[in-house]
Design a protein around this motif. Structure first.
Motif, PDB file in Angstrom:
ATOM      1  N   TYR A  79       0.843  -1.192   0.000  1.00 44.71           N
ATOM      2  CA  TYR A  79       0.000   0.000   0.000  1.00 44.71           C
ATOM      3  C   TYR A  79       0.877   1.240   0.000  1.00 44.71           C
ATOM      4  CZ  TYR A  79      -3.214  -3.674   1.266  1.00 44.71           C
ATOM      5  OH  TYR A  79      -3.935  -4.850   1.260  1.00 44.71           O
ATOM      6  N   TYR A  80       0.539   2.189  -0.872  1.00 38.63           N
ATOM      7  CA  TYR A  80       1.345   3.393  -1.015  1.00 38.63           C
ATOM      8  C   TYR A  80       0.596   4.575  -0.432  1.00 38.63           C
ATOM      9  CZ  TYR A  80       3.538   0.292  -4.370  1.00 38.63           C
ATOM     10  OH  TYR A  80       4.140  -0.791  -4.964  1.00 38.63           O
ATOM     11  N   CYS A  81       1.301   5.355   0.346  1.00 36.14           N
ATOM     12  CA  CYS A  81       0.705   6.568   0.900  1.00 36.14           C
ATOM     13  C   CYS A  81       0.509   7.578  -0.230  1.00 36.14           C
ATOM     14  CB  CYS A  81       1.605   7.148   1.984  1.00 36.14           C
ATOM     15  SG  CYS A  81       1.004   8.739   2.595  1.00 36.14           S
ATOM     16  N   ASP A  82      -0.696   8.089  -0.336  1.00 37.77           N
ATOM     17  CA  ASP A  82      -0.984   9.046  -1.407  1.00 37.77           C
ATOM     18  C   ASP A  82      -0.202  10.342  -1.228  1.00 37.77           C
ATOM     19  OD1 ASP A  82      -2.662   7.204  -2.388  1.00 37.77           O
ATOM     20  OD2 ASP A  82      -4.535   8.261  -1.935  1.00 37.77           O
ATOM     21  N   VAL A 112       3.805  -2.966   3.461  1.00 38.02           N
ATOM     22  CA  VAL A 112       3.374  -4.310   3.083  1.00 38.02           C
ATOM     23  C   VAL A 112       2.679  -4.920   4.283  1.00 38.02           C
ATOM     24  CG1 VAL A 112       4.147  -6.627   2.474  1.00 38.02           C
ATOM     25  CG2 VAL A 112       5.159  -4.637   1.347  1.00 38.02           C
ATOM     26  N   ALA A 113       1.418  -5.271   4.142  1.00 41.31           N
ATOM     27  CA  ALA A 113       0.659  -5.781   5.279  1.00 41.31           C
ATOM     28  C   ALA A 113      -0.502  -6.635   4.814  1.00 41.31           C
ATOM     29  CB  ALA A 113       0.134  -4.601   6.103  1.00 41.31           C
ATOM     30  N   GLY A 114      -1.031  -7.404   5.751  1.00 38.62           N
ATOM     31  CA  GLY A 114      -2.150  -8.289   5.446  1.00 38.62           C
ATOM     32  C   GLY A 114      -3.399  -7.516   5.045  1.00 38.62           C
ATOM     33  N   GLU A 115      -3.556  -6.320   5.585  1.00 36.86           N
ATOM     34  CA  GLU A 115      -4.705  -5.481   5.257  1.00 36.86           C
ATOM     35  C   GLU A 115      -4.248  -4.056   5.028  1.00 36.86           C
ATOM     36  OE1 GLU A 115      -7.466  -5.748   8.439  1.00 36.86           O
ATOM     37  OE2 GLU A 115      -7.979  -7.839   7.977  1.00 36.86           O
ATOM     38  N   MET A 116      -5.095  -3.278   4.393  1.00 34.34           N
ATOM     39  CA  MET A 116      -4.724  -1.887   4.167  1.00 34.34           C
ATOM     40  C   MET A 116      -4.636  -1.148   5.505  1.00 34.34           C
ATOM     41  SD  MET A 116      -6.309   1.209   1.881  1.00 34.34           S
ATOM     42  CE  MET A 116      -6.501   0.252   0.447  1.00 34.34           C
ATOM     43  N   PRO A 117      -3.486  -0.495   5.753  1.00 37.78           N
ATOM     44  CA  PRO A 117      -3.343   0.222   7.031  1.00 37.78           C
ATOM     45  C   PRO A 117      -4.307   1.401   7.081  1.00 37.78           C
ATOM     46  CG  PRO A 117      -1.265   0.156   5.798  1.00 37.78           C
ATOM     47  CD  PRO A 117      -2.336  -0.310   4.883  1.00 37.78           C
ATOM     48  N   GLU A 118      -4.725   1.776   8.293  1.00 41.66           N
ATOM     49  CA  GLU A 118      -5.652   2.901   8.458  1.00 41.66           C
ATOM     50  C   GLU A 118      -5.004   4.206   8.032  1.00 41.66           C
ATOM     51  OE1 GLU A 118      -8.330   2.939  11.554  1.00 41.66           O
ATOM     52  OE2 GLU A 118      -8.907   0.945  10.811  1.00 41.66           O
ATOM     53  N   LYS A 119      -3.734   4.328   8.385  1.00 39.42           N
ATOM     54  CA  LYS A 119      -3.018   5.530   7.967  1.00 39.42           C
ATOM     55  C   LYS A 119      -1.564   5.201   7.702  1.00 39.42           C
ATOM     56  CE  LYS A 119      -2.433   6.763  12.804  1.00 39.42           C
ATOM     57  NZ  LYS A 119      -2.905   7.582  13.923  1.00 39.42           N
ATOM     58  N   CYS A 120      -0.916   6.109   7.009  1.00 41.32           N
ATOM     59  CA  CYS A 120       0.476   5.879   6.648  1.00 41.32           C
ATOM     60  C   CYS A 120       1.340   5.870   7.906  1.00 41.32           C
ATOM     61  CB  CYS A 120       0.949   6.976   5.688  1.00 41.32           C
ATOM     62  SG  CYS A 120       2.735   6.929   5.383  1.00 41.32           S
ATOM     63  N   PRO A 121       2.113   4.815   8.100  1.00 39.44           N
ATOM     64  CA  PRO A 121       2.920   4.735   9.320  1.00 39.44           C
ATOM     65  C   PRO A 121       4.014   5.825   9.381  1.00 39.44           C
ATOM     66  CG  PRO A 121       3.457   2.947   7.821  1.00 39.44           C
ATOM     67  CD  PRO A 121       2.296   3.663   7.219  1.00 39.44           C
ATOM     68  N   LYS A 122       4.270   6.428   8.229  1.00 38.58           N
ATOM     69  CA  LYS A 122       5.357   7.401   8.219  1.00 38.58           C
ATOM     70  C   LYS A 122       4.829   8.821   8.455  1.00 38.58           C
ATOM     71  CE  LYS A 122       9.357   8.753   5.392  1.00 38.58           C
ATOM     72  NZ  LYS A 122       9.804   8.784   4.001  1.00 38.58           N
TER      73      LYS A 122
END
Length: 897
Positions: free
Chosen positions: A423-426, A433-443
């Motif tokens: 998943y790429y942060c817009d 890379v994760a099992g599900e789409m993260p709620e928000k960008c970890p960065k």
RNA sequence: GGAAGCAUAGCUCAGCUGGGAUGAGCGCUCGCCUGACUAGCGGGAGGCCAAGGGUUCGAGCCCCUUUGCUUCCACCA
């Protein structure tokens, strides 16, 4: 009650009825049962685009044979079935279909496209399964899986995430194979090289002089097969030790048309012998050049769009197709006087295995699996014999690949498949890379992320097949019990695509091998040895063969007369032969059941068995041992050949014929019972040995036999529901009758001798004659006495007399010499003495040959001192035998003088 | 360029750990409607196991060389 059996075996109706019964009774279904040993095979999942073809027929027959054999041996067998979504193959088909409807894939959009794909899956996914059922495959259909079902999806995501965490999966810009028609990257394994006629264009670039200007006299000449890629050249390379060009080291040349100054680099990759010893370097469009570029830190200039047209970097060539551009650029170079010459040149061109389009090597951002470490356990496993490859020579092929392995490009620019869980942060572009789409960008904490649009190579999920189908990533009971699986049966053509990838995936995710043995088979070719293919139109539809000859005949054909791992030629005469065999089995059974009708058949005990009974029981006993051994070591063809020979030759042509007089012409009920019991016993065990190969006919006969047994006499099959769950026959010491085997062999030899002479002398079969058996050996005489009845019928004897000498036998009787006895047949008027002498002389010559051979061996001291004792004893026995026969022949010749 | 496989009866192929090729099917040929089977039964012809060397008491089988065919891998522009 007994059912009437038709005169010829007709598989129609029978097969479907029996398969229904097996399904209903749940014989194929397996559950964890710790009191029993499991035996597991996972099916190579057929593509949902597929139709059953001969390759499947062979593959699945082999698996079903092993499964049925082990099931009868008492193992808790699981044959795990399922289908493969076949990412690119399916996508290509659906896209084609859309095109026919005038719909463009991209206009339709991803979501709608996937709807179409699932509809396709629904329509065609079941088709191949029902075709496998027609073959008689005893898969556990309750466990049927699909590589894109929920469980497999979870497995794929889980595997991806775990491998990414460990650093085995990475994203990077590397040179990959690009299919401009399918618009996707493909792996090395999907590229097939084809020899194509092309040209070698010799081109020269002006060398940049001391003054910084291109020289008008000094050029560097080289040859290329793809002149259009010059737009992306970023260097010219020479060999560092090539004296011809030593003075150019450190200099530059002018790239014409583009008018870019590019360096002359030195690299040992250059072959001084080839062409002029100069290579243009295009890092963006050639794998070797890419490597050279990396070593010399050269810029990568991409000149091509995804559809293989020239991109904006191509100046006025922009928008041209690669071949169009090639022509235009060559013309331009010629105009500038830089084209030296054009040669015809035949070379290998990489094409996409699915669509045959010429593959374009391109530098692209893709996902890769790093192979160097992952492959290690897979190499060790085969080296140490943890995993056995059959035939063993496949190891060479295997190591050839593992030794030269490159990272595996797993991302595909396709829609039908497992979407990559990245998943790429817009906002900041961070990749998660994760099992599900993260709620928000970890960065950066931004809440909008977009999933990677790419899907995974179809083989990524297939690589997990042996354990994902058993519940992985959950640690299910199924997984603990049935894994590792026992055998993988597959064609040698997918060793790289699939077998190797399953092995390293098994070690990586399960910490254990996925299977103990890999049994490879070859390709099924047409009658002339050509590959079956659509374009040649020489394919044969297994279903048509089944329709015409029955599934059993097809199955038998797939197994006989073909060594493991070798390709097979398919032609109808072979199927006919298999069908004929089925008919033979059918009729032998019919014969036995007709004779059992209304009789009480009881087990007679060894003392009441006649020599012929003991002979066939003993032969069967040996057969059981050998066939079991062969099957344990996966020699399926050898095993069934032995069963075939036993049934047709020994059981039908000899034993049944021997027994007929006892059944038809004798009042001896004890003897009759012994014969019937033997017939029935041998038939049942022979059917069992044959069942894995020919499940339908054996089941049909077995059940009919059981039903009629139930109606009369002592039943051995009462309560037996089905041959497929009956016990596999075992070798028994008390059924080994060595003496009777020998006795009957002597009688058979005598019968053959008499038949031969009668045929040679043109004696009509209707004309019977007395046979005198003369022997000094009481054992032989008593053997003939016991076999008198059938000997008479098999050898056209009006009467059989045993005597110690030839008193009372006509002088001109014809004689047959067998080991230990001479047989005389007085034909009275029609014997030609001269002819008879000729015949005996011929026989004498043959014996002389045999004796010379045996004597040669036995007079060789080194043979006597070095050969094993058993071999020496064997040869000594032959010496005695032939010596005696020789004496008899000589005596007879003497008498006829 | 590297590797593997195949070469045995007219054809297609077996030959399992080296021990007379009584090899299989088809084809050919001669003879049979013999009360399971003409999709059958009985008899027969047909092979210096590609060539050459070696190892061994013994080689179709193991080793080396050569020839011919097939396939896989590599991809030298």
């Amino acid at each position: 009650m007994s059912r009437e059996l038709a005169k010829t075996y007709d598989p129609k109706g029978i097969e479907d009825r029996l398969y229904e019964k097996w399904l209903e009774k749940k014989y194929f279904h397996a559950e964890v049962d710790h009191s029993r040993t499991p035996f597991t095979i996972v099916i190579p999942p057929p593509n949902i685009t597929g139709q059953l073809h001969m390759g499947h027929a062979m593959d699945n027959t082999m698996q079903d044979i092993l499964i049925r054999f082990k099931r009868m041996q008492g193992y808790n067998v699981l044959w795990q079935p399922g289908t493969d979504h076949a990412s690119i193959a399916t996508e290509v088909k659906i896209t084609e279909k859309l095109k026919e409807e005038g719909i463009d894939k991209h206009e339709l959009g991803r979501e709608k496209f996937l709807e179409r794909a699932w509809a396709w899956k629904k329509e065609y996914g079941g088709r191949i399964i029902s075709q496998l059922k027609k073959m008689g495959s005893s898969c556990d259909w309750d466990r049927e899986r699909f590589t894109m079902d929920e469980g497999c999806n979870r497995a794929v995501t889980d595997a991806f995430v775990k491998m990414h965490e460990k650093g085995y999966i990475y994203k990077g810009a590397r040179i990959i194979n690009w299919c401009p028609v399918c618009n996707t990257s493909i792996s090395d394994a999907e590229v097939i090289y084809e020899e194509q006629a092309g040209h070698l264009w010799h081109i020269k670039y002006p060398v940049i002089g001391e003054d910084g200007k291109p020289s008008e006299t000094e050029f560097l000449t080289f040859a290329t097969t793809r002149p259009e890629t010059m737009l992306g050249d970023t260097a010219v390379a020479i060999h560092p030790e090539d004296e011809r060009y030593a003075h150019l080291i450190g200099k530059s040349v002018l790239l014409p048309i583009v008018n870019r100054v590019i360096p002359v680099v030195t690299d040992t990759y250059v072959d001084r012998e080839f062409g002029t010893g100069v290579v243009k370097i295009t890092p963006a469009h050639d794998p070797n050049d890419f490597e050279v570029g990396k070593r010399h830190d050269l810029p990568i200039v991409n000149i091509m769009n995804d559809n293989a047209t020239i991109n904006a970097g191509g100046g006025r060539f922009e928008g041209m197709d690669r071949y169009e551009a090639r022509k235009a650029i060559v013309d331009e170079l010629a105009k500038q006087g830089l084209l030296v010459k054009i040669e015809d040149y035949s070379h290998n061109v990489g094409t996409h295995d699915r669509c045959k389009t010429t593959v374009e090597p391109l530098v692209k951002e893709q996902w890769f699996v790093k192979m160097d470490e992952l492959i290690q356990p897979a190499v060790e496993a085969v080296k140490k014999g943890e995993i056995k490859l059959i035939p063993q020579r496949m190891e060479k092929t295997y190591f050839n690949w593992t030794d030269n392995i490159r990272d595996w490009c797993i991302s595909r620019q396709l829609w039908w498949g497992h979407r990559i869980p990245a998943y790429y942060c817009d906002k900041c572009g961070e990749v998660t890379v994760a099992g599900e789409m993260p709620e928000k960008c970890p960065k950066c904490g931004h809440e909008h992320l977009t999933q990677d649009p790419d899907t995974l190579d179809t083989w990524f999920s297939s690589a997990l097949w042996p354990f994902e189908t058993l519940g992985w990533p959950e640690q299910t009971e199924d997984l603990k019990y049935f894994y590792p699986t026992d055998v993988l049966v597959t064609g040698y053509d997918i060793v790289f695509f699939w077998v190797i990838r399953m092995i390293f995936s098994g070690y990586e995710h399960m910490g254990e091998k996925p299977f103990k043995t890999v049994l490879f088979h070859g390709l099924v070719r047409d009658g002339q040895g050509r590959k079956m293919s659509k374009s040649l139109g020489n394919g044969i539809d297994p279903l048509e063969v089944i329709d015409q000859y029955g599934a059993d005949a097809l199955r038998l054909t797939m197994i006989t007369g073909n060594a493991p791992g070798n390709d097979m030629r398919f032609y109808y005469e072979r199927v006919e032969n298999s069908r004929n065999f089925a008919n033979k089995v059918w009729n032998a059974s019919r014969f036995i059941m007709m004779n059992m009708e209304g009789k009480e058949v009881t087990e007679p005990g060894a003392a009441r068995l006649q020599p012929a009974d003991k002979w066939i029981l003993s032969r069967l006993n040996t057969l059981i041992r050998e066939v079991t051994d062969n099957m344990e070591s996966f020699e399926l063809g050898i095993a069934v050949q032995k069963v075939y020979d036993f049934i047709w030759d020994e059981f039908c042509d000899w034993y049944i014929e021997m027994v007929k007089p006892r059944l038809y012409d004798s009042d001896d009920t004890v003897s009759q019972n012994a014969a019937l019991w033997t017939l029935k016993t041998v038939l049942i065990d022979a059917l069992k040995l044959l069942h894995p190969y020919m499940p339908f006919i054996t089941e049909e006969i077995y059940c009919t036999l059981r039903d009629m047994e139930g109606a009369s006499g002592e039943s051995t099959l009462a309560g037996e529901e089905s041959i497929m769950i009956s016990a596999w026959p075992k070798y028994r010491e008390d059924r080994a009758f060595g003496k009777e085997e020998k006795d009957i062999e002597i009688i058979k030899e005598a019968v053959r001798g008499i038949r031969n002479i009668r045929n040679e002398m043109n004696v009509a079969p209707s004309r019977k004659a007395a046979v005198y058996v003369v022997s000094g050996d009481d054992g032989i005489l008593s053997a003939f006495t016991e076999g008198k009845l059938f000997f008479a019928s098999l050898a056209y004897a009006s009467d059989v007399m045993m005597q110690k000498d030839k008193a009372g036998i006509a002088q001109d009787a014809v004689s047959v010499v067998i080991p230990g006895a001479t047989l005389y047949i007085p034909f009275a008027e029609l014997v030609d003495i001269a002819q008879e002498v000729e015949r005996l002389k011929k026989e004498k010559k043959r014996l002389e040959g045999e004796l010379a051979r045996v004597n040669g061996m036995l007079s060789n001291e080194r043979f006597l001192s070095k050969a094993p004792e058993s071999k020496i004893a064997e040869e000594k026995e032959k010496l005695t035998k032939y010596t005696r026969m020789m004496e008899q022949v000589e005596t007879r010749l003497e008498q006829l003088k």
